[in-house]
Motif scaffolding. Structure first.
Motif, PDB file in Angstrom:
ATOM      1  N   TYR A  19       0.839  -1.202   0.000  1.00 27.67           N
ATOM      2  CA  TYR A  19       0.000   0.000   0.000  1.00 27.67           C
ATOM      3  C   TYR A  19       0.871   1.249   0.000  1.00 27.67           C
ATOM      4  CZ  TYR A  19      -3.353   3.522   1.454  1.00 27.67           C
ATOM      5  OH  TYR A  19      -4.116   4.659   1.525  1.00 27.67           O
ATOM      6  N   LEU A  25       6.510   8.382  -2.766  1.00 23.42           N
ATOM      7  CA  LEU A  25       7.092   9.589  -3.369  1.00 23.42           C
ATOM      8  C   LEU A  25       8.549   9.636  -2.933  1.00 23.42           C
ATOM      9  CD1 LEU A  25       4.660  12.557  -2.796  1.00 23.42           C
ATOM     10  CD2 LEU A  25       5.543  11.792  -4.975  1.00 23.42           C
ATOM     11  N   ALA A  26       9.378  10.130  -3.801  1.00 25.27           N
ATOM     12  CA  ALA A  26      10.773  10.346  -3.394  1.00 25.27           C
ATOM     13  C   ALA A  26      11.284  11.580  -4.092  1.00 25.27           C
ATOM     14  CB  ALA A  26      11.617   9.136  -3.747  1.00 25.27           C
ATOM     15  N   GLY A  32       6.203  16.017   2.280  1.00 29.41           N
ATOM     16  CA  GLY A  32       4.916  16.652   2.492  1.00 29.41           C
ATOM     17  C   GLY A  32       4.100  16.888   1.244  1.00 29.41           C
ATOM     18  N   GLU A  33       4.603  16.524   0.071  1.00 33.24           N
ATOM     19  CA  GLU A  33       3.867  16.878  -1.140  1.00 33.24           C
ATOM     20  C   GLU A  33       2.589  16.048  -1.305  1.00 33.24           C
ATOM     21  OE1 GLU A  33       7.046  19.446  -1.692  1.00 33.24           O
ATOM     22  OE2 GLU A  33       4.953  19.498  -2.173  1.00 33.24           O
ATOM     23  N   GLY A  34       2.708  14.757  -1.074  1.00 37.66           N
ATOM     24  CA  GLY A  34       1.510  13.933  -1.183  1.00 37.66           C
ATOM     25  C   GLY A  34       1.237  13.474  -2.588  1.00 37.66           C
ATOM     26  N   ALA A  35       0.674  12.280  -2.682  1.00 37.94           N
ATOM     27  CA  ALA A  35       0.318  11.706  -3.975  1.00 37.94           C
ATOM     28  C   ALA A  35      -0.923  10.865  -3.776  1.00 37.94           C
ATOM     29  CB  ALA A  35       1.453  10.847  -4.509  1.00 37.94           C
ATOM     30  N   ALA A  36      -1.691  10.679  -4.832  1.00 43.01           N
ATOM     31  CA  ALA A  36      -2.848   9.799  -4.767  1.00 43.01           C
ATOM     32  C   ALA A  36      -2.361   8.365  -4.881  1.00 43.01           C
ATOM     33  CB  ALA A  36      -3.799  10.116  -5.904  1.00 43.01           C
ATOM     34  N   ARG A 134      -4.102  15.875  -4.542  1.00 44.90           N
ATOM     35  CA  ARG A 134      -3.647  15.031  -5.658  1.00 44.90           C
ATOM     36  C   ARG A 134      -4.685  14.011  -6.069  1.00 44.90           C
ATOM     37  NH1 ARG A 134      -0.438  18.076  -7.915  1.00 44.90           N
ATOM     38  NH2 ARG A 134       0.239  16.329  -9.194  1.00 44.90           N
ATOM     39  N   MET A 516      -9.838  10.567   0.039  1.00 47.26           N
ATOM     40  CA  MET A 516      -8.827   9.971   0.919  1.00 47.26           C
ATOM     41  C   MET A 516      -9.464   8.930   1.823  1.00 47.26           C
ATOM     42  SD  MET A 516      -6.514  11.955   3.767  1.00 47.26           S
ATOM     43  CE  MET A 516      -5.900  13.166   2.601  1.00 47.26           C
ATOM     44  N   TYR A 520      -8.806   4.922   1.856  1.00 48.78           N
ATOM     45  CA  TYR A 520      -8.367   4.279   3.095  1.00 48.78           C
ATOM     46  C   TYR A 520      -9.221   3.044   3.378  1.00 48.78           C
ATOM     47  CZ  TYR A 520      -6.962   3.868   7.978  1.00 48.78           C
ATOM     48  OH  TYR A 520      -6.483   3.407   9.167  1.00 48.78           O
ATOM     49  N   PRO A 534      -6.224   3.359  13.404  1.00 45.73           N
ATOM     50  CA  PRO A 534      -4.829   3.503  13.841  1.00 45.73           C
ATOM     51  C   PRO A 534      -4.797   3.848  15.325  1.00 45.73           C
ATOM     52  CG  PRO A 534      -5.293   4.844  11.903  1.00 45.73           C
ATOM     53  CD  PRO A 534      -6.599   4.341  12.394  1.00 45.73           C
TER      54      PRO A 534
END
Lengths: 549, 549
Positions: A19, A25-26, A32-36, A134, A516, A520, A534
């Motif tokens: 998941y 992301l790298a 902090g940018e975030g991706a879908a 995103r 989001m 999830y 969580p």
């Protein structure tokens, strides 16, 4: 629809890693940018053993869950009580009917029918997409929903506040913003005494920051506009500055003036061409035509039963009482609506959680203007928001179809007590109040030919059936909310019943939050994430996230 | 073309009043707003006695003069040396040839041919229209040139400066902007000691302005972005702030970081859909099809003679020497080019003025990218400009065709010494230099498949034939310029010869200036304004008006 036991294994570390890789992301700018996340790499349901899912509510969260699950082979059915999909992501067009509870009976009443000219529209719910949302942007790209920039702020926008001098005269955004910067920079510059390198550079920064003169003083700036129109022999002279005393006395910053500075409202924002509901329409079209998902409209869910093998649902279409069952149930129903259903087999903790969070009151007003006066030589306003201390709170100009003839304006978007009070008014009275507020910003609102009264629309979301509010008004300072928010993230019925929507996300009131949340829950159903909340959960700050407070 | 004496009367007070009414504005927000004058109310030339006008140069100023004069009955002919109209308002597309003087011979050489994919384009000259440039916007509206927002700044843009820590890592705009605000507000807040109402409110303003905590301290803000991507159980946590020491040491403000604050670059800006040259194409199409104006392309003017009754022009098409004459001549030729012609009957003062003003060196570089990597999850950049201390100076992202596959980028736009130096390089070497600068901002520039070297375009405007610079580099601190600018506004040859263009306007480098100048001269020819320069003339500050310095 058949009932079968849950087939997904519980999430293990390798599933979790899968998941994470889907949303990985790298790179140097990525923190902090975030991706879908992309579920394309997720395991498909085994052929012949495809689990069934009942999705309650065709809002953004429900449709997203249906989209992701159905393309992995899950058999999804969506039950939606309204005659359209989208929930709060609603765009008003000619002929659209608006219903609200009027406080008299149990049934909602038709308040009015939108009478905009053909081709005009106004977003009654979400109206903008930040560049860092995103998920929304990815679905728009994947589903080929054309986007155009949404302009949050232009320096031609105005602020109206009773604290102004002269009283009631609106101030341009550019004067407030830049004269304030200038005065603050000059005040700070005057306190600097050292002559070291740091202080020298800081003085230099302040000169640029506030457009100060060589002595570190502020005497106005063309950033605030020109004194008079340019001509070939002239030189741009700065408009006379608002004084610091006037600015401070007006308390302009209390009227959301700095909201566009917040991350959620920074440029470049987007909106779908033709209305926000293009997104939910594209999702609906995609899942029904490509994945054979059934979306039952006018299907009002009345009960949820978790005591059997799967999930049992009672619902109503027209006068007919129907039942359905499935392996999983994903509820996109707003919590204040959900808790009114007949719920069987739910935990006491969940019942308590549903009751703990209030939904925020919020109103919008929309106008058709037969002439885009705000774009003329006097106003020069192309998009953005004007702010006011009048109960309408804010006034949006369209970020679409610039330079055309007619257009629509958002004549109110308010919160809290203003929204409560405005919502109590009959729609016609709301429009009258909103016209008063608008006329303080633009005298053109005194001309009913320009802005016809009968073409106004208004909605009080807290009175709208199946919604009952603008968003879950989560408040981190409320101890009850901590328990409740965690509980909402916890599936009921041994991992069969899940809540989705912006109500179960850190972005109340935002489509990104709804997506989001859906992703999830999809990851939980797929077994990629554990089917428990969580351990550490932070309660969203709804006021900050919807209003920039 | 016949020669006849000037027929317009000298401007009298009532004519001036008519002109003022054409550009009149009133109302509470109008001071300094500006409007385009509308010549529709001006007197038409008497039938059978229509004066003739030769317009030299089909740039924005020349085309505007032709448009206004021809629709009032004046018989206009435009002579343009290049195979296209528009002058510096040029948009590069597939197959377009770029010529420059290479310093070797007297003739310009073909430097390269634009090889962009079909459908892609890049503005090599002006690229944006402020909302208060009413003339440009009015012509676009009247001529039905579709406009779309030009995004000057997004908070995802980056700044690269050698002064950064860690060295070379670009900083996001949002961190620089908001961490600076926070630190400055906190510094000022700490100096406040009073407990009166004003000081209390000022403290409150500073808290909002800088997002300070209750104690007036700055510890970071989500305005600068989030620490990590959001998830349902998380809370948006502020990215760790850049320290004031780092910010001040970087001297970020010296790299035009605050240029978007200036009035000329404030939102909402616009650009024509499909390229800036859509405006000059629409003007050209309109005057030739509707008013029978002849636009002679490849017609190189060689001489201007004011000693006869009218104006005599010598010009060359191919190898052929031709002459023409007219009642009036409107010269849109850049002054450094004009002064190389054979000029007869001009005053010594005018000759001196032409020589007094240098034209600014400026270079642009354009790239085709086969993938819009800047819009991906890592970069999240939709329009705006990144700034750098590398000689490329600035790096523009497209404000059009978001979310599509390929796109074009402005890989350099520089001034002064950087432009001089870059202009000395052969085009291939300019592209290599520009790639180095771009790669400091985006490592994707190391991939030549993504940004192919052979698809780059570059222009050094100071080496372009018939242009010889980016704009008239007027400098108010230069005493010679005061005399020269006034002289340029003064017609020669007893009111027969006029200079137009942004060079004769308070907006050097801007199309609005060119149009303003043309309209001013049109009003003089029509007799609505006196045919002398105004008594008081202010020299434009070209550096401030083109570069935000």
């Amino acid at each position: 629809m058949t009932t079968r036991p849950s087939t997904a294994p519980p999430a293990d570390p390798s599933a979790r890693a899968l998941y994470q890789s889907m949303s990985g992301l790298a790179g140097p700018l990525s923190s902090g940018e975030g991706a879908a996340p992309d579920f394309a790499a997720a395991p498909r349901a085994a052929a012949g053993r495809e689990p069934s899912v009942l999705i309650l509510g065709a809002g953004v969260g429900g449709l997203t869950a249906a989209y992701e699950l159905s393309r992995l082979g899950y058999r999804c059915t969506v039950l939606e009580p309204q005659p359209r999909t989208g929930g709060r992501s609603r765009t008003a067009r000619n002929g659209d009917e608006l219903y609200e509870f009027d406080g008299e009976g149990d049934s909602p009443v038709l308040t009015h029918t939108c009478a905009f000219d053909q081709g005009l529209y106004l977003n009654l719910g979400p109206g903008r997409i930040p560049y860092h949302h995103r998920r929304v942007l990815k679905y728009c790209t994947d589903l080929k929903v054309p986007l155009e920039p949404y302009v949050m702020e232009t320096t031609a926008n105005v602020l109206h506040s009773a604290g102004h001098t002269p009283p009631g005269a609106p101030w341009r955004n550019r004067r407030i913003a830049n004269d304030t910067r200038g005065h603050l920079a000059a005040l700070l510059s005057a306190t600097l005494t050292g002559d070291d390198e740091f202080t020298g550079r800081l003085r230099d920064l302040l000169r640029k920051f506030g457009e100060l003169d060589e002595d570190g003083e502020y005497h106005g700036s063309t950033r605030s506009g020109y004194t008079e129109p340019l001509d070939v022999h002239a030189f741009p002279a700065p408009a006379p500055p608002l004084s610091l005393a006037e600015l401070v006395a007006s308390e302009f910053w209390k009227h959301r003036f700095y909201q566009p500075t917040d991350y959620l409202w920074q440029p470049t924002m987007f909106q779908p061409v033709g209305g926000m509901d293009k997104i939910v329409h594209a999702l609906t079209e995609h899942i029904t035509s490509r994945y054979d998902v059934t979306v039952e409209l006018r299907a009002e869910v009345t009960s949820v039963d978790l005591t059997g093998d799967g999930v049992g649902i009672g619902y109503r279409i027209g006068g007919q009482e129907l039942t359905a069952s499935a392996d999983y149930c994903v509820s996109n129903i707003p919590l204040p609506v959900l808790r009114q259903l007949t719920l069987t087999g739910f935990s006491a903790e969940f019942r308590h959680a549903m009751a703990a969070v209030p939904y925020a009151p919020t109103c919008k007003v929309g106008w058709q203007a037969n002439r885009r006066f705000w774009e003329d030589d006097h106003n020069q306003i192309y998009g953005g928001i004007s702010w006011t201390d009048h109960p309408i709170t804010q006034f949006w100009y369209p970020s679409n179809d610039y330079f055309s003839d007619a257009g629509t304006l958002t004549g109110a978007y308010n919160f809290g007590a203003h929204a409560e009070e405005m919502g109590k008014l009959a729609p016609a009275d709301r429009l009258r109040l909103a016209r008063d507020g608008a006329a303080q910003l633009h005298r053109e609102f005194l001309e009913k030919n320009t802005v016809p009264q009968e073409l106004g629309v208004t909605i009080a979301w807290h009175k709208v059936p199946y919604q009952l509010g603008g968003w879950a008004d989560w408040d981190p300072s409320d101890q009850d909310h901590e328990t409740a928010y965690k509980q909402v993230l916890e599936p009921e019925g041994d991992g069969r019943f899940y809540v989705v929507g912006d109500q179960a996300s850190p972005l109340p009131g935002w489509q990104e939050g709804a997506m989001m949340s859906a992703q999830y829950v999809v990851a939980q159903i797929l077994g990629l994430l554990p089917r428990t909340a969580p351990e550490t959960v932070r309660v969203p700050d709804a006021a900050a996230l919807t209003q920039g407070l």
